[in-house]
Structures are given as C-alpha cells and as structure tokens.
Design an enzyme around this catalytic site. Sequence first.
Site, PDB file in Angstrom:
ATOM      1  N   SER A   1      33.977  35.268  34.694  1.00  0.00           N
ATOM      2  CA  SER A   1      34.581  34.227  34.115  1.00  0.00           C
ATOM      3  C   SER A   1      34.198  32.766  35.106  1.00  0.00           C
ATOM      4  CB  SER A   1      35.965  34.318  34.164  1.00  0.00           C
ATOM      5  OG  SER A   1      36.575  34.630  35.207  1.00  0.00           O
TER       6      SER A   1
ATOM      7  N   GLU B   1      41.033  43.811  26.711  1.00  0.00           N
ATOM      8  CA  GLU B   1      41.032  42.137  26.467  1.00  0.00           C
ATOM      9  C   GLU B   1      41.166  41.898  24.937  1.00  0.00           C
ATOM     10  OE1 GLU B   1      38.125  39.864  28.551  1.00  0.00           O
ATOM     11  OE2 GLU B   1      38.518  38.097  27.293  1.00  0.00           O
TER      12      GLU B   1
HETATM   13  O1  KIV Z   1      35.732  37.588  33.936  1.00  0.00           O
HETATM   14  C1  KIV Z   1      36.757  37.932  34.224  1.00  0.00           C
HETATM   15  O2  KIV Z   1      37.546  37.059  34.817  1.00  0.00           O
HETATM   16  C2  KIV Z   1      37.349  38.857  33.506  1.00  0.00           C
HETATM   17  C3  KIV Z   1      39.062  39.023  33.426  1.00  0.00           C
HETATM   18  C4  KIV Z   1      39.538  37.976  33.001  1.00  0.00           C
HETATM   19  C5  KIV Z   1      39.256  40.357  32.947  1.00  0.00           C
HETATM   20  O3  KIV Z   1      36.954  39.831  32.968  1.00  0.00           O
END
Ligand code: KIV
Length: 258
Positions: free
Chosen positions: A43, A177
């Site tokens: 992310s 998710e």
């Molecule tokens: O990329 C991320 O931060 C994630 C989580 C929010 C589960 O995969």
Amino acid sequence: MNSKIRKIINKKNKSKIVCLTAYSKNIAEILDKHVDIVLVGDSLGSVVYNYTTTRKVTLKMMLEHTKSVRMGVKKGLLIIDLPYNTYRNKSEALKNSKKAIKATKCDAVKIEGGSKVKEIVRYLVRNKIPVLGHIGVTPQTVKGKFKSKGKTELEKEQLVKDAISLEQSGAFAIVLECVYTDVAKRITKQIKIPTIGIGASVHCDGQVLVTDDILGLTDAKIKFVKKYINIKRIINSAISQFKIDVKSKKYPTKKYSY
Ligand code: KIV
C-alpha cells in the site's frame, strides 16, 4: 517454527491480533509499543508514491522501506509484502523471499491469492519462509474498482476454499480484505490459523489497517477506515507556527544558536 510466529497463532480464540502498516522507522518505533504485527504493505505505492495501483511497487522499494522499518521494530513481528510479479512461480517466490529476509531481517512475507498460490505457499513454508496469506480483495490483481467479496454463494464457497487451501499449505495466518461478515465469521471458525481482517468484520481473529489512514494523513474515504485523529491539522498548525517564527525572526533565538 519461529517463536514470534507461534505466539501469533496462539492468540487465536484468546486475544485479538493487532496489526498496522509502517513504511519507515519513526512510525514503526511508535507502532512497536502497541501492536503484534508491523506490516510493510505494498500500500506504500498509493500512500507514499501516489500510485494508482500497487503493481508499480518494486521489490527494491519494498526492501528499502522495510530496512527502515526494521530499525524501529524490536518486539513485534515484522512482515514484508512481496510485490506484484515477484512470486509468479515457486523458485521466483523463494529467491525473492530469501532476498527480502536477508536484506531486511523481517520475520515473514505476505503474498496475495488463495488456491492459485497454494503450491507457492507450500514451497516457501517447506523452505522455512513463514507466509501470511491474503484473500478477498487482493489489490495486486484487482481490475477496476475494489468490490467487497463474499456476497454471492459462489464467492463465499471460493473464499472458504481459498482459506482452507492456504491453511493446508502452511500459511500461519490469513488477511481477509473486504470480506462480508458472514463468510469472514465462517472462515475464522473453520480454520485453525488466525484471520486478520481489513474491512472483514469484528469476527476475525485480528485487525489490520493502514496507519496513515487512521491518523488522517491520507484523505481515504473508505467504509472500514476509522480515523482516530486528524494529524494533518496538528502538523499544519506546527508548520504554520514555524513559518510565523521565521518571518518574524522569533526563530532562532539564542537558545537555538551557536
Ligand atoms: O498493502 C497493505 O498495506 C496491505 C494491508 C492493508 C493488508 O496489504
């Protein structure tokens, strides 16, 4: 099995698992006082680099950020997300997981996908790489808008199958998710390893969120995100005060000068 991983598994049905993301040392250091797991999620592509897709995140970027986070994490479990196209087959997955663990001293890797990645997960676990699974919405392979999973019977069955195959392959926990409440509850009851939800109801064994979202550093307007503070406002006020001090020569006073 690594004792930190065992500790996470043992929390199932006893105590909720708390997980948040970090991309650098300063935040990681604060998180480590509170959480069980610090996740360097891909992310970071949207949060730090303003990408519209996590597919642009590279292993090199993940390694640099995880090295920084490692400096702040002393007690929690540190997990790195393997980015898109770095685990297309068993040997690629193992090579990149080993590289990640060696470079960052992280404790485990997270990979997206259910039954489709079961052989990869099995191979990693056999080679002593602890794996956190991730099913439901899997941003690396999403086409178009994110849509919650598990509404139809077909989707529910697939999610349950995916969770079971990840458990059988040796994953030590699974991120769910954007999964509907009833199916998240069913999976959590049915498998022996913990589920960690993000937009997947209170029934999961733990919860994960993006730290920048809960601090109000991003402008995320996502149903499952609870903003605990508007830190942007606090930073704004400090920066504005600094500017006033500089302009009015209130800073630096003698105290701050040689
Ligand atoms: O990329 C991320 O931060 C994630 C989580 C929010 C589960 O995969």
